[in-house]
Write a protein that holds these residues in place. Structure first.
Motif, PDB file in Angstrom:
ATOM      1  N   CYS A   1     -10.335  -2.577  -4.404  1.00  0.00           N
ATOM      2  CA  CYS A   1     -11.653  -1.790  -3.877  1.00  0.00           C
ATOM      3  C   CYS A   1     -11.941  -0.833  -5.100  1.00  0.00           C
ATOM      4  O   CYS A   1     -11.260  -0.822  -6.437  1.00  0.00           O
ATOM      5  CB  CYS A   1     -11.237  -0.890  -3.174  1.00  0.00           C
ATOM      6  SG  CYS A   1      -9.894   0.741  -3.443  1.00  0.00           S
TER       7      CYS A   1
ATOM      8  N   ARG B   1       0.774  -1.117   0.047  1.00  0.00           N
ATOM      9  CA  ARG B   1       0.011  -0.032   0.145  1.00  0.00           C
ATOM     10  C   ARG B   1       0.697   1.111  -0.095  1.00  0.00           C
ATOM     11  O   ARG B   1       1.714   1.317   0.883  1.00  0.00           O
ATOM     12  CB  ARG B   1      -0.896  -0.038   1.451  1.00  0.00           C
ATOM     13  CG  ARG B   1      -1.912  -1.036   1.456  1.00  0.00           C
ATOM     14  CD  ARG B   1      -2.444  -0.874   2.867  1.00  0.00           C
ATOM     15  NE  ARG B   1      -3.254   0.022   3.372  1.00  0.00           N
ATOM     16  CZ  ARG B   1      -4.659   0.153   2.989  1.00  0.00           C
ATOM     17  NH1 ARG B   1      -5.214  -0.723   2.622  1.00  0.00           N
ATOM     18  NH2 ARG B   1      -5.193   1.278   3.399  1.00  0.00           N
ATOM     19  N   PRO B   2       0.567   2.265  -0.961  1.00  0.00           N
ATOM     20  CA  PRO B   2       1.183   3.453  -0.624  1.00  0.00           C
ATOM     21  C   PRO B   2       1.097   4.204   0.460  1.00  0.00           C
ATOM     22  O   PRO B   2      -0.090   4.091   1.253  1.00  0.00           O
ATOM     23  CB  PRO B   2       0.636   4.399  -1.795  1.00  0.00           C
ATOM     24  CG  PRO B   2      -0.081   3.463  -2.684  1.00  0.00           C
ATOM     25  CD  PRO B   2      -0.413   2.034  -1.784  1.00  0.00           C
TER      26      PRO B   2
ATOM     27  N   LEU C   1       0.346   9.277  -1.373  1.00  0.00           N
ATOM     28  CA  LEU C   1      -1.142   9.751  -1.937  1.00  0.00           C
ATOM     29  C   LEU C   1      -1.008  11.116  -2.035  1.00  0.00           C
ATOM     30  O   LEU C   1      -1.712  11.554  -2.964  1.00  0.00           O
ATOM     31  CB  LEU C   1      -2.143   9.016  -0.925  1.00  0.00           C
ATOM     32  CG  LEU C   1      -2.260   7.766  -0.846  1.00  0.00           C
ATOM     33  CD1 LEU C   1      -3.272   7.443   0.261  1.00  0.00           C
ATOM     34  CD2 LEU C   1      -2.579   7.225  -2.147  1.00  0.00           C
TER      35      LEU C   1
ATOM     36  N   ASP D   1      -8.290   5.804   4.539  1.00  0.00           N
ATOM     37  CA  ASP D   1      -8.153   6.957   3.419  1.00  0.00           C
ATOM     38  C   ASP D   1      -8.852   6.807   2.177  1.00  0.00           C
ATOM     39  O   ASP D   1      -8.177   5.585   1.642  1.00  0.00           O
ATOM     40  CB  ASP D   1      -6.666   6.972   3.300  1.00  0.00           C
ATOM     41  CG  ASP D   1      -6.514   8.324   2.673  1.00  0.00           C
ATOM     42  OD1 ASP D   1      -6.766   8.666   1.593  1.00  0.00           O
ATOM     43  OD2 ASP D   1      -5.195   8.915   2.761  1.00  0.00           O
TER      44      ASP D   1
ATOM     45  N   ARG E   1      -8.218   7.654  -0.580  1.00  0.00           N
ATOM     46  CA  ARG E   1      -7.286   7.559  -1.957  1.00  0.00           C
ATOM     47  C   ARG E   1      -6.663   6.280  -1.783  1.00  0.00           C
ATOM     48  O   ARG E   1      -6.038   5.899  -2.885  1.00  0.00           O
ATOM     49  CB  ARG E   1      -6.378   8.679  -1.570  1.00  0.00           C
ATOM     50  CG  ARG E   1      -6.806   9.908  -1.626  1.00  0.00           C
ATOM     51  CD  ARG E   1      -5.967  11.001  -1.153  1.00  0.00           C
ATOM     52  NE  ARG E   1      -5.406  10.768   0.194  1.00  0.00           N
ATOM     53  CZ  ARG E   1      -4.375  11.731   0.702  1.00  0.00           C
ATOM     54  NH1 ARG E   1      -3.871  12.476   0.034  1.00  0.00           N
ATOM     55  NH2 ARG E   1      -3.712  11.310   1.874  1.00  0.00           N
ATOM     56  N   ASN E   2      -6.602   5.397  -1.044  1.00  0.00           N
ATOM     57  CA  ASN E   2      -5.715   4.441  -0.835  1.00  0.00           C
ATOM     58  C   ASN E   2      -6.800   2.889  -1.043  1.00  0.00           C
ATOM     59  O   ASN E   2      -7.971   3.149  -1.307  1.00  0.00           O
ATOM     60  CB  ASN E   2      -5.214   4.162   0.552  1.00  0.00           C
ATOM     61  CG  ASN E   2      -3.712   3.506   0.421  1.00  0.00           C
ATOM     62  OD1 ASN E   2      -3.516   2.703  -0.332  1.00  0.00           O
ATOM     63  ND2 ASN E   2      -2.833   3.993   1.145  1.00  0.00           N
ATOM     64  N   TYR E   3      -5.976   1.736  -1.058  1.00  0.00           N
ATOM     65  CA  TYR E   3      -6.658   0.592  -1.257  1.00  0.00           C
ATOM     66  C   TYR E   3      -7.693   0.414   0.021  1.00  0.00           C
ATOM     67  O   TYR E   3      -7.639   0.919   0.900  1.00  0.00           O
ATOM     68  CB  TYR E   3      -5.638  -0.545  -1.051  1.00  0.00           C
ATOM     69  CG  TYR E   3      -4.678  -0.610  -2.508  1.00  0.00           C
ATOM     70  CD1 TYR E   3      -5.543  -0.818  -3.880  1.00  0.00           C
ATOM     71  CD2 TYR E   3      -3.603  -0.691  -2.374  1.00  0.00           C
ATOM     72  CE1 TYR E   3      -4.778  -0.847  -4.829  1.00  0.00           C
ATOM     73  CE2 TYR E   3      -2.753  -0.690  -3.603  1.00  0.00           C
ATOM     74  CZ  TYR E   3      -3.385  -0.906  -4.663  1.00  0.00           C
ATOM     75  OH  TYR E   3      -2.539  -1.011  -5.898  1.00  0.00           O
TER      76      TYR E   3
ATOM     77  N   SER F   1      -2.418   2.797  -9.887  1.00  0.00           N
ATOM     78  CA  SER F   1      -2.752   2.641  -8.668  1.00  0.00           C
ATOM     79  C   SER F   1      -1.569   3.035  -7.800  1.00  0.00           C
ATOM     80  O   SER F   1      -1.964   3.514  -6.626  1.00  0.00           O
ATOM     81  CB  SER F   1      -3.055   1.032  -8.273  1.00  0.00           C
ATOM     82  OG  SER F   1      -4.337   0.819  -9.046  1.00  0.00           O
ATOM     83  N   LYS F   2      -0.268   2.669  -8.167  1.00  0.00           N
ATOM     84  CA  LYS F   2       0.840   3.177  -7.457  1.00  0.00           C
ATOM     85  C   LYS F   2       1.549   4.337  -8.262  1.00  0.00           C
ATOM     86  O   LYS F   2       2.798   4.466  -7.745  1.00  0.00           O
ATOM     87  CB  LYS F   2       1.718   1.966  -7.178  1.00  0.00           C
ATOM     88  CG  LYS F   2       0.956   1.177  -6.096  1.00  0.00           C
ATOM     89  CD  LYS F   2       1.696  -0.447  -5.863  1.00  0.00           C
ATOM     90  CE  LYS F   2       1.060  -1.035  -4.899  1.00  0.00           C
ATOM     91  NZ  LYS F   2       0.563  -2.466  -5.453  1.00  0.00           N
TER      92      LYS F   2
ATOM     93  N   PHE G   1      -3.417   7.189  -7.127  1.00  0.00           N
ATOM     94  CA  PHE G   1      -4.346   7.055  -6.083  1.00  0.00           C
ATOM     95  C   PHE G   1      -4.450   5.464  -6.062  1.00  0.00           C
ATOM     96  O   PHE G   1      -4.935   4.973  -7.096  1.00  0.00           O
ATOM     97  CB  PHE G   1      -5.557   7.682  -5.822  1.00  0.00           C
ATOM     98  CG  PHE G   1      -5.395   9.171  -5.294  1.00  0.00           C
ATOM     99  CD1 PHE G   1      -4.834   9.565  -4.631  1.00  0.00           C
ATOM    100  CD2 PHE G   1      -6.504  10.099  -6.042  1.00  0.00           C
ATOM    101  CE1 PHE G   1      -4.552  11.050  -4.341  1.00  0.00           C
ATOM    102  CE2 PHE G   1      -6.439  11.360  -5.848  1.00  0.00           C
ATOM    103  CZ  PHE G   1      -5.372  11.966  -4.884  1.00  0.00           C
ATOM    104  N   ALA G   2      -4.074   4.832  -5.174  1.00  0.00           N
ATOM    105  CA  ALA G   2      -4.257   3.323  -5.215  1.00  0.00           C
ATOM    106  C   ALA G   2      -5.577   2.800  -5.162  1.00  0.00           C
ATOM    107  O   ALA G   2      -5.917   1.965  -6.041  1.00  0.00           O
ATOM    108  CB  ALA G   2      -3.581   2.725  -3.718  1.00  0.00           C
TER     109      ALA G   2
ATOM    110  N   ILE H   1     -13.052   7.592  -3.913  1.00  0.00           N
ATOM    111  CA  ILE H   1     -12.983   9.053  -4.084  1.00  0.00           C
ATOM    112  C   ILE H   1     -14.420   9.602  -4.767  1.00  0.00           C
ATOM    113  O   ILE H   1     -14.999  10.677  -4.375  1.00  0.00           O
ATOM    114  CB  ILE H   1     -11.779   9.716  -4.756  1.00  0.00           C
ATOM    115  CG1 ILE H   1     -10.476   9.381  -4.239  1.00  0.00           C
ATOM    116  CG2 ILE H   1     -11.777  11.025  -5.291  1.00  0.00           C
ATOM    117  CD1 ILE H   1     -10.483  10.278  -2.934  1.00  0.00           C
TER     118      ILE H   1
END
Lengths: 427, 427
Positions: free
Chosen positions: B288, A39-40, A45, B68, B70-72, A256-257, A260-261, B292
């Motif tokens: 996911c 995960r970032p 992000l 978050d 923005r993330n997974y 995604s990386k 935004f993931a 957003i």
């Protein structure tokens, strides 16, 4: 550090007691650190927050076709987004479809399509009860999970420092039941291996017995270099053209990386007839993907220079994290005779190989301390690491301080496991 | 207008010549009008442009779970978006999964899942070579296309003014090979019929022979009223609870015709075990959906009051368009004896039924004039309207002026086709 496999029983007992003492101290700290998934971090992000601050006038509401991005239509994605992914993947925009936020979904769907409807006139894979798929090990658990879901028996082929063991693959593909393989050709998950030009050439030249053999070419870390000079990956489609095998390859990528993931873009690239076949199915699945998000992305990331500049910012955040983990691993495990690990130049993982039969136990010791690793075994088909030795480390999300601590705990756990094995203590 | 079926040959010949003259004039205009699909107009899309002008501070970057956006993560969608769809569909947020931009994709995937893996312990539908599905006719071509793709033989059941003919359905479901049906229960496509409370009750009470019978309850037009007072649709899950049949129903909705057709949110709602089963598969498909975009939507559309206010704005734009088409149809076809049509109170379509065997020909006459209608036949399984009589009109996208013209052309075409048939002229 001294070689545990070569020291006396007394020295070993001493080391075991030392490590147990350390471990008890770690246990008492009550930490909670997650190094399970690639995960970032929040800071990574933040690099893409411009995507959250665009307004209507900043984006091209109309695609090159004249279509309003807010409306239905343009199933294959906006031209600009296809051009961007085309440049990234080294193919023409006509051979790209830009989709939603998940390239995993596209891979799942492609395998699903081959299973239920076959590809390019061949029988559905489901008609073949002995259908098989090559799993390069260690590898990406989500790839293996898709193969398992669709009843593709996995044949493990070992990874080497230059890519999968091609001698083995060239034998395996003589079986017409073997329908394809998953590859992460650059900065492979978890080994960080980039396939050599020779490996790519051999993969391109493959003439599998199955006429519908498909290589899922997952370019998950295509631009994800940690250092100024990234690894070089040869263009699979260019190589395949020489052998007339372009139709064997379906490539996937996503942002995604990069952005935004959870809210980026994904894309699939393939030869003409494969693209048509995928489009024919997509037309039944959906009316279009989110073109507004495509337009948002290409408003900010207009070309590969923009992408490369963005990846440099990611690298600045990621490098110290990899360096921290690798620093601890080097200082704690070099010369110990009980572990080896890679030093990837990109991607999201460090792959740690410990004494045979001790990875699960080391993982449990870490978990008891509050350190979550990728489920040990997950890097192998069916979640079973036959030698119980591979541990995947994902350093991107925790802070440098957490990683320092986590790496020490991990090394301690690995040493305790090794000592117990060498001392014949049943754990 | 006088009844063509009852007038003299001379009168008929006169009318035929009149219409041919009109038609030649339309032909000369060189128009290009598309009434094929239920696409929102640019003005309708403008209603949601606030979604394009949000910035980072306007949206809740963190989901209720602390994740978050923005993330997974948060595979089932943000809590706020699930609450919104839950309110819309009349179920709890726990029984909702919010996904990407396409509810069609969710339906496709659900059918795919049932076909390859079965549902709730039952055999995969693919194991049954005689698998069948109920198609309520006329209906939505994309539903039928999914059934056809997965080899579900379609059994047509006629629509009535209160919903599908339940007497027929109650017979058909005695066959255990019949695995389910597609329903658009409110403002059905294309008839604009809202299922009566009695029909919903009978559907809820169904005890099909197939233990894995599934109703795809497509709430495509759930809040899409044209008039102040919308049709009432009973809550299928509430009704089903009385009969213990909740697991037979999988409901779908999207904001495609609330916000942006191409960049909205979709959702699936179902009973607990069905949601779990869908989630288990989703976990293999994707990490996911775009949270957003979910957060953007719930920043602007916080609750059902906001949705209803938005739909009133859509209605203001759509009503004059429906009124224009219906006005021309009434003035040109009332009393003609050759056509009938519905006057929907919501949704996106007007369904015109013309003389048996003349719809395709009328469609061709329109196409030659530059007027594109939904492919005649598309509202029936396999694209074949057995009586060649149904024409679907989608008035949302063209302007009022265009619709006036298009409707006149269509009426002229319908009359020419009828005259030729009544006069025994081979077309």
């Amino acid at each position: 550090m001294f070689d545990l496999t070569k020291c006396s029983k007394k020295e070993l007992t001493q080391e075991y007691e030392n490590q147990k003492k350390k471990y008890r101290e770690y246990l008492a700290l009550g930490i909670s650190i997650n190094m399970a998934r690639g995960r970032p971090s929040p800071e990574q992000l933040d690099l893409s927050d411009d995507l959250l601050n665009l307004n209507k006038n900043d984006i091209e509401l109309k695609d090159a076709s004249g279509a309003d991005c807010r409306n239905y239509g343009v199933l294959n994605g906006t031209l600009r987004s296809r051009e961007l992914f085309g440049d990234m993947l080294g193919v023409s925009a006509e051979n790209v479809i830009t989709c939603g936020s998940s390239s995993l979904n596209l891979m799942f769907d492609y395998i699903s399509q081959c299973c239920t409807h076959g590809t390019l006139g061949n029988d559905p894979w489901f008609y073949n009860k002995n259908r098989k798929f090559i799993a390069i090990v260690p590898g990406y658990d989500r790839h293996f999970a898709i193969a398992e879901y669709f009843g593709l028996e996995m044949i493990s082929v070992p990874m080497t420092p230059s890519g999968p063991d091609m001698d083995v693959i060239e034998e395996v593909i003589k079986d017409p039941d073997v329908k394809g393989m998953f590859c992460v050709p650059k900065y492979s998950n978890p080994d960080g291996v980039t396939y050599s030009a020779e490996t790519v050439e051999r993969i391109a030249s493959m003439k599998p017995a199955a006429p519908d053999f498909r290589v899922i070419w997952d370019e998950a870390y295509l631009v994800h270099d940690l250092y100024e000079e990234g690894d070089f990956l040869a263009n699979i489609f260019d190589a395949a053209k020489k052998y007339g095998t372009e139709e064997n390859f379906i490539a996937f990528a996503s942002t995604s990386k990069i952005t935004f993931a959870g809210a980026g873009l994904s894309a699939v690239a393939a030869a003409d007839r494969n693209i048509k076949e995928i489009m024919d199915r997509l037309a039944l699945q959906t009316i279009c993907y989110d073109k507004i998000n495509q337009a948002r992305h290409t408003a900010i990331y207009k070309n590969m220079d923009d992408i490369r500049a963005q990846m440099k910012k990611h690298a600045i955040l990621l490098r110290p994290k990899f360096d921290t983990v690798l620093g601890v691993l080097h200082s704690e495990l070099d010369g110990s005779g009980i572990a080896s690990f890679n030093s990837p130049r990109g991607g999201y993982f460090i792959s740690l190989n410990v004494n045979v039969g001790s990875a699960k136990y080391a993982g449990k010791l870490c978990a008891d301390c509050g350190l979550t690793l990728t489920g040990v075994g997950a890097t192998y088909p069916y979640g079973i690491d036959p030698t119980d030795s591979n541990i995947r480390i994902a350093p991107s999300c925790p802070s440098v301080e957490e990683l320092e601590m986590a790496s020490k705990i991990l090394c301690s756990a690995v040493k305790i496991a090794a000592c117990e094995e060498l001392l014949g203590i049943k754990n």
